[in-house]
Design an enzyme around this catalytic site. Structure first.
Site, PDB file in Angstrom:
ATOM      1  CD  GLU A  48      -2.914  -0.989   2.380  1.00 19.61           C
ATOM      2  OE1 GLU A  48      -3.929  -1.699   2.324  1.00 19.61           O
ATOM      3  OE2 GLU A  48      -2.662  -0.267   3.363  1.00 19.61           O
ATOM      4  CD  GLU A  59      -4.398 -10.863  -6.375  1.00 22.31           C
ATOM      5  OE1 GLU A  59      -5.523 -11.227  -6.008  1.00 22.31           O
ATOM      6  OE2 GLU A  59      -3.887  -9.780  -6.016  1.00 22.31           O
ATOM      7  CB  CYS A  90      -9.087  -6.440  -7.754  1.00 16.53           C
ATOM      8  SG  CYS A  90      -7.518  -5.930  -8.512  1.00 16.53           S
ATOM      9  CB  CYS A  93      -5.295  -8.851  -9.938  1.00 12.87           C
ATOM     10  SG  CYS A  93      -4.344  -7.770  -8.856  1.00 12.87           S
TER      11      CYS A  93
END
Length: 139
Positions: A48, A59, A90, A93
Site C-alpha cells: 500500500e 497478484e 480484483c 489483477c
C-alpha cells in the site's frame, strides 16, 4: 507435480507472502503466488501507499516478480487473505493474470481459515481483452 501438490505449494508461498504484506492503511494483507510453465513459483504481497492509487496488489506483484525473472507463462495461481470467504483477485489483477495465462489456468482462492475455492482464469474473466484483440482491430 500433480494439481493437488501445485495447489499446496502455491498456497504455502502465498500465505508466507501475506505475512510480508505492507498494508498499514487498510490492514488488509493479501498474498499471492504464480507457477510458470518451467515449474518455478513466484510470490507477491500487496504493497500500500498513502496515495491509494499507487498501491499494488499481491497478484500483480507476483506476476511482476515472474516477469523480472524472465518468465512469461502462468500455469497456476493462488491468492489468500484473512477474509471470511476465499478471496478473489480484483478486476485489474484478473486482466494482468490473463495477459500471462490461458483461460484454463487453475486459480486457488483461499482464506486464512483454510477454505479454498477452485476456479479457472477463464471463469474469473470470461471475456478478457488480449493481444489478439489488438491485432483484430479495423483499419
Amino acid at each position: 507435480m500433480d494439481l493437488h501438490d501445485r495447489e499446496e505449494r502455491l498456497l504455502e508461498l502465498a500465505r508466507a507472502a501475506m505475512e510480508r504484506a505492507y498494508a498499514p492503511y487498510s490492514g488488509f494483507a493479501v498474498g499471492a503466488a504464480v507457477m510458470t510453465d518451467t515449474g518455478h513459483m513466484y510470490a507477491g504481497c500487496n504493497i500500500e501507499n498513502a496515495s491509494y492509487g499507487l498501491s499494488n496488489c499481491a497478484e500483480r506483484t507476483a506476476v511482476f516478480h515472474m516477469v523480472m525473472a524472465g518468465e512469461h507463462a502462468v500455469t497456476a495461481i493462488a491468492v489468500i487473505a484473512g477474509t471470511l470467504q476465499p478471496v478473489s483477485p480484483c478486476g485489474a489483477c484478473r486482466q494482468v493474470l490473463a495477459e500471462f495465462g490461458s483461460a484454463g489456468v487453475p486459480v486457488f482462492m483461499a482464506n486464512s481459515r483454510g477454505d479454498i475455492r477452485r476456479v479457472t482464469l477463464g471463469e474469473l474473466l470470461p471475456y478478457a481483452f488480449s493481444g489478439e484483440d489488438m491485432d483484430a482491430h479495423e483499419e
